[in-house]
Design an enzyme around this catalytic site. Structure first.
Site, PDB file in Angstrom:
ATOM      1  N   VAL A  71       9.716   7.659  -3.542  1.00 21.49           N
ATOM      2  CA  VAL A  71       9.071   7.207  -2.285  1.00 21.49           C
ATOM      3  C   VAL A  71       9.329   7.747  -0.917  1.00 21.49           C
ATOM      4  CG1 VAL A  71       8.222   5.094  -0.935  1.00 21.49           C
ATOM      5  CG2 VAL A  71       9.280   4.813  -3.551  1.00 21.49           C
ATOM      6  N   CYS A  72       8.531   8.173  -0.184  1.00 24.11           N
ATOM      7  CA  CYS A  72       8.532   8.889   0.871  1.00 24.11           C
ATOM      8  C   CYS A  72       9.288  10.155   0.875  1.00 24.11           C
ATOM      9  CB  CYS A  72       9.277   7.926   1.917  1.00 24.11           C
ATOM     10  SG  CYS A  72       9.267   8.251   3.621  1.00 24.11           S
ATOM     11  N   THR A  73      10.422  10.286   1.669  1.00 19.40           N
ATOM     12  CA  THR A  73      11.394  11.620   1.575  1.00 19.40           C
ATOM     13  C   THR A  73      12.149  11.617   0.197  1.00 19.40           C
ATOM     14  OG1 THR A  73      12.861  10.605   3.123  1.00 19.40           O
ATOM     15  CG2 THR A  73      11.054  11.993   3.983  1.00 19.40           C
TER      16      THR A  73
END
Length: 198
Positions: free
Chosen positions: A108-110
């Site tokens: 998720v995300c970075t």
């Protein structure tokens, strides 16, 4: 009796809260209401103590990594805490080791930046938070960076864009692992409506 398959969500210092808690909400609602599907979800961390997240929330892991059962799915969240991990040889070696044994790696995300730094995204489609798309391309120039996608499913590897997209990705996981009807039930159960109010 069939053994339970474990979905692990990784916690670490300065992890973005919703990156971890969003998928937890979806997956725990599913697994607690339907144990017959054969899955459980656990919060994992290197140490048993509390983890301080990016905005100050403190969370306790269920299981330390050294005692974790084999994983069916790994969810690697993002947040400021991913930055030092990009240059941590031990962490990148751990991620590569997971790739060898975990059938489905997700982020998720970075969190996808850590996967890129570990070499997992070579030649593969992927996404991340909109503010880190250039860094993703820098870390893995051969990746097919998809900045407009909420999540990218590439078979044994799924990356989600920023923060709330982890909820979408987790619902997609339920769809993949237990079917569309179950995923719709979970979405309704947590009263999730992906249309933004503003």
């Amino acid at each position: 009796m069939t053994s339970v398959k474990t979905i692990g969500i990784l916690l670490f210092e300065n992890v973005e809260e919703l990156d971890a808690v969003g998928p937890w909400e979806v997956l725990s609602y599913w697994t607690r209401n339907h144990p017959e599907d054969g899955y459980e979800v656990r919060m994992l961390a290197a140490d048993p103590g509390p983890v301080t997240c990016a905005k100050g929330l403190r969370m306790l892991p269920d299981t330390v990594l050294a005692q974790a059962p084999p994983l069916e799915v790994l969810v690697y969240p993002g947040g400021r805490g991913t930055r030092p991990r990009l240059a941590d040889p031990a962490e990148l070696a751990w991620v590569r080791a997971q790739r060898e044994t975990v059938p489905l790696m997700t982020s998720v995300c970075t969190g996808s930046l850590v996967y890129a730094a570990a070499g997992l995204l070579a030649g593969r489609p992927a996404t991340t938070h909109w503010g880190s798309l250039d860094l993703l391309a820098e870390l893995e120039p051969t990746a097919d960076v998809r900045g407009d996608d909420r999540f990218v499913d590439d078979g044994d590897l799924i990356t989600a864009s920023g923060v709330s997209a982890g909820i979408d990705m987790a619902l997609h996981l339920v769809d993949r692992l237990a079917g569309r009807d179950r995923a719709v039930e979970v979405r309704r159960g947590i009263q999730y409506d992906p249309q933004p109010p503003i």
